[in-house]
Design a protein around this motif. Structure first.
Motif, PDB file in Angstrom:
ATOM      1  N   VAL A  50       0.946  -1.270  -0.023  1.00  0.00           N
ATOM      2  CA  VAL A  50      -0.045  -0.053  -0.164  1.00  0.00           C
ATOM      3  C   VAL A  50       0.835   1.182  -0.052  1.00  0.00           C
ATOM      4  CG1 VAL A  50      -1.728   1.307   1.233  1.00  0.00           C
ATOM      5  CG2 VAL A  50      -2.169  -1.184   1.124  1.00  0.00           C
ATOM      6  N   HIS A  51       0.512   2.143  -0.767  1.00  0.00           N
ATOM      7  CA  HIS A  51       0.996   3.530  -0.952  1.00  0.00           C
ATOM      8  C   HIS A  51      -0.085   4.691  -0.967  1.00  0.00           C
ATOM      9  CE1 HIS A  51       4.535   0.918  -2.024  1.00  0.00           C
ATOM     10  NE2 HIS A  51       5.020   2.131  -2.419  1.00  0.00           N
ATOM     11  N   SER A  52       0.628   5.808  -0.831  1.00  0.00           N
ATOM     12  CA  SER A  52      -0.396   6.939  -1.196  1.00  0.00           C
ATOM     13  C   SER A  52       0.041   7.938  -1.858  1.00  0.00           C
ATOM     14  CB  SER A  52      -0.852   7.301   0.316  1.00  0.00           C
ATOM     15  OG  SER A  52       0.246   8.074   0.854  1.00  0.00           O
ATOM     16  N   GLY A  53      -0.878   8.774  -2.616  1.00  0.00           N
ATOM     17  CA  GLY A  53      -0.385   9.704  -3.659  1.00  0.00           C
ATOM     18  C   GLY A  53      -0.161  10.929  -2.892  1.00  0.00           C
ATOM     19  N   TYR A  54       1.357  11.110  -2.629  1.00  0.00           N
ATOM     20  CA  TYR A  54       1.725  12.631  -2.033  1.00  0.00           C
ATOM     21  C   TYR A  54       1.177  13.883  -3.220  1.00  0.00           C
ATOM     22  CZ  TYR A  54       4.686  16.552  -0.722  1.00  0.00           C
ATOM     23  OH  TYR A  54       5.265  17.617  -0.284  1.00  0.00           O
ATOM     24  N   ALA A  57       4.401   9.110  -5.224  1.00  0.00           N
ATOM     25  CA  ALA A  57       3.591   8.196  -4.116  1.00  0.00           C
ATOM     26  C   ALA A  57       4.598   7.711  -3.391  1.00  0.00           C
ATOM     27  CB  ALA A  57       2.785   6.944  -4.972  1.00  0.00           C
ATOM     28  N   TYR A  58       4.093   7.284  -2.064  1.00  0.00           N
ATOM     29  CA  TYR A  58       5.097   6.776  -0.935  1.00  0.00           C
ATOM     30  C   TYR A  58       4.575   5.785  -0.140  1.00  0.00           C
ATOM     31  CZ  TYR A  58       8.032  11.062  -1.892  1.00  0.00           C
ATOM     32  OH  TYR A  58       8.901  11.966  -2.261  1.00  0.00           O
ATOM     33  N   GLY A  59       5.369   4.663  -0.148  1.00  0.00           N
ATOM     34  CA  GLY A  59       5.027   3.586   0.901  1.00  0.00           C
ATOM     35  C   GLY A  59       6.227   3.412   2.057  1.00  0.00           C
ATOM     36  N   ASN A  60       5.931   2.637   3.051  1.00  0.00           N
ATOM     37  CA  ASN A  60       6.891   2.526   3.794  1.00  0.00           C
ATOM     38  C   ASN A  60       7.217   1.084   4.186  1.00  0.00           C
ATOM     39  OD1 ASN A  60       7.589   2.318   6.985  1.00  0.00           O
ATOM     40  ND2 ASN A  60       8.442   4.216   6.191  1.00  0.00           N
ATOM     41  N   PHE A  61       8.438   0.614   4.236  1.00  0.00           N
ATOM     42  CA  PHE A  61       8.759  -0.746   4.621  1.00  0.00           C
ATOM     43  C   PHE A  61       9.579  -0.839   5.786  1.00  0.00           C
ATOM     44  CE2 PHE A  61       8.082  -0.584   0.246  1.00  0.00           C
ATOM     45  CZ  PHE A  61       7.113  -1.828  -0.024  1.00  0.00           C
ATOM     46  N   SER A  62       9.334  -1.718   6.919  1.00  0.00           N
ATOM     47  CA  SER A  62       9.865  -1.806   8.041  1.00  0.00           C
ATOM     48  C   SER A  62      10.867  -3.126   7.965  1.00  0.00           C
ATOM     49  CB  SER A  62       8.844  -1.953   9.253  1.00  0.00           C
ATOM     50  OG  SER A  62       8.174  -0.901   9.495  1.00  0.00           O
ATOM     51  N   PHE A  63      12.094  -2.858   8.549  1.00  0.00           N
ATOM     52  CA  PHE A  63      12.915  -3.808   8.644  1.00  0.00           C
ATOM     53  C   PHE A  63      12.555  -5.156   9.437  1.00  0.00           C
ATOM     54  CE2 PHE A  63      15.809  -0.653   7.051  1.00  0.00           C
ATOM     55  CZ  PHE A  63      15.714  -0.832   5.854  1.00  0.00           C
ATOM     56  N   TYR A  72      15.553   1.481  10.878  1.00  0.00           N
ATOM     57  CA  TYR A  72      14.403   0.670  11.238  1.00  0.00           C
ATOM     58  C   TYR A  72      13.391   0.558  10.099  1.00  0.00           C
ATOM     59  CZ  TYR A  72      14.893   0.716  16.239  1.00  0.00           C
ATOM     60  OH  TYR A  72      15.242   0.705  17.757  1.00  0.00           O
ATOM     61  N   ASN A  73      13.495   1.443   9.148  1.00  0.00           N
ATOM     62  CA  ASN A  73      12.650   1.485   7.797  1.00  0.00           C
ATOM     63  C   ASN A  73      13.025   2.253   6.687  1.00  0.00           C
ATOM     64  OD1 ASN A  73      11.856   4.216   8.453  1.00  0.00           O
ATOM     65  ND2 ASN A  73      10.340   3.193   9.999  1.00  0.00           N
ATOM     66  N   PHE A  74      12.547   2.153   5.687  1.00  0.00           N
ATOM     67  CA  PHE A  74      12.901   3.116   4.566  1.00  0.00           C
ATOM     68  C   PHE A  74      11.524   3.337   3.912  1.00  0.00           C
ATOM     69  CE2 PHE A  74      12.977  -0.777   2.186  1.00  0.00           C
ATOM     70  CZ  PHE A  74      12.532  -0.471   1.112  1.00  0.00           C
ATOM     71  N   ALA A  75      11.527   4.598   3.159  1.00  0.00           N
ATOM     72  CA  ALA A  75      10.415   4.882   2.387  1.00  0.00           C
ATOM     73  C   ALA A  75      10.666   4.432   0.820  1.00  0.00           C
ATOM     74  CB  ALA A  75      10.086   6.489   2.447  1.00  0.00           C
TER      75      ALA A  75
END
Lengths: 364, 62
Positions: free
Chosen positions: A276-280, A285-291, A330-333
């Motif tokens: 899932v992402h969202s339109g900035y 558009a951006y999504g986030n992933f956690s390690f 911890y994460n990246f975009a």
């Protein structure tokens, strides 16, 4: 060993806390975890991490020698897996600067119990199981990277599994200083398998801390690259404080994997639906992933899947680039640039089934 | 580490829309990687060493 000597040893074990808590400083000593690959061929032009986690191939000057590294299920009794190195291209004309090491690097903050560089410095015992295609002699080395000091000891390989035990002298107050209490590399444990005169030219003495590069490899060193028949199997690597090698400390696969993920992790082989992402905006558009676990440091991120698309408002949209950005421990975009979606609307990124979305590398 | 190319990448501050230098997009060992500007990252360390060699440079962001 006499009963009295045995009891004395156990007294030392108890004093050093070797019978309780975690003893083995080495991660993935049983070669259980191989997140990158289980087999890589043609290694030798440059070093790096190829198969079993936390274990690198380190090379010196350019060598013609090449090898295959593989995780194989051919361990000694009680240890299922091992790393197998196979020489695939021999190199019998050894230039001075050539070097081949099977190596793991350790953070200084994980080595404080050694009391390195002070009067109360402790001995360290390294144990491991090895075998090969034929008799050979290599060396195992503690390389103090904070102070550029070395201590190596020769060991012999036969065609049968043998547990090698080497106790290293304490490196006390002889000009060295303590390991840094931080997340940087302070020490590497090296298995020296091949080297030129730069590393072999001097007169080697086992188990002495020194700063002389040409004494690092043993005087009886076999070259792993001497023949394409040559193999080297290793597993059950343990490094513990004290002068006694206790039985190999088995850890669960999940526990070992989590320890490895501090240094390397990935998305898993995903199925072909929704991140899932969202339109900035209508073009970003951006999504986030956690390690899986916090990583040692902000990792280098490789976006692995080539079959990525962005869907929004019921259809595929035009994508010009996918980037990793704002990378932390911890994460990246995940940033998608393109057009055809609406600012503020949700969207999802689709990747090919069975492929990894990303890999993150924070190795030492 | 076989570094072929490196280029700074900007990121957008989502609060105010401004941009800032964020990562290096590098081709290393045949793979395209996004490398954080973190002194403890081994790829970043290697890129800085690579950039010291004549003929190599980290390209500015687009």
């Amino acid at each position: 060993m006499s009963k009295a000597a045995e009891l004395a040893k156990w007294g030392e074990v108890s004093t050093n806390g070797q019978v309780s808590g975690r003893r083995n400083i080495v991660i993935n000593g049983a070669m259980q975890v191989a997140q990158r690959s289980t087999s890589v061929t043609g290694i030798g032009a440059s070093g790096g991490y190829f198969t079993t986690d936390r274990w690198a191939i380190s090379v010196g000057a350019t060598s013609a020698g090449r090898l295959t590294s593989a995780q194989v299920g051919d361990g000694p009794d009680g240890i299922a897996n091992c790393t197998k190195l196979t020489c695939t291209t021999a190199d019998t004309s050894i230039a001075a600067g050539e070097l081949l090491q099977f190596q793991t690097k350790l953070e200084g903050q994980d080595l404080q119990q050694m009391n390195k560089g002070i009067a109360s410095a402790k001995k360290v015992t390294v144990s491991f199981y090895v075998k090969g295609n034929a008799a050979a002699t290599y060396s195992v080395e503690m390389h103090d990277r904070d102070n550029t000091r070395f201590n190596s000891q020769e060991f012999s390989v036969t065609t049968d599994w043998v547990r090698i035990v080497k106790t290293f002298a304490a490196d006390a107050d002889d000009g060295s200083s303590p390991y840094g209490d931080d997340n940087a590399v302070s020490m590497s444990l090296n298995f020296n398998l091949h080297g030129g005169a730069t590393y072999t030219g001097g007169s080697h003495t086992d188990n002495v801390w020194h700063e002389v590069v040409n004494q690092r490899l043993g005087d009886n060193a076999t070259s792993f690259f001497d023949s394409t028949d040559r193999t080297f199997f290793i597993t059950g690597v343990q490094m513990e404080v004290g002068s006694v090698a206790t039985p190999f400390e088995h850890r669960s696969y999940g526990e070992e994997l989590a320890l490895c993920q501090r240094y390397f992790s990935h998305s898993g082989d995903v199925r072909n639906y929704a991140f899932v992402h969202s339109g900035y905006s209508s073009t970003e558009a951006y999504g986030n992933f956690s390690f899986s676990v916090p990583m040692r440091t902000a990792p280098a991120v490789t976006m692995k899947s080539s079959g990525r698309n962005l869907y929004s408002n019921g259809g595929a949209r035009t994508v010009t680039s996918f980037n990793a950005t704002n990378i932390g421990t911890y994460n990246f975009a995940h940033k998608v640039v393109g057009s055809g979606w609406t600012s503020g609307h949700a969207c999802h990124v689709d990747v090919d089934a069975g492929t990894r979305f990303y890999e993150a590398d924070a190795e030492l | 580490m076989n570094i072929i190319s490196a280029q700074y990448m900007n990121a957008t501050n989502l609060h105010d829309g401004t941009t800032y230098k964020d990562t290096i997009k590098a081709t290393i060992g045949g793979q395209e990687m996004y490398v954080p500007l973190d002194p403890a990252n081994r790829h970043y360390q290697a890129i800085l060493e690579w950039a010291k060699i004549d003929g190599n440079s980290i390209e500015a962001a687009d």
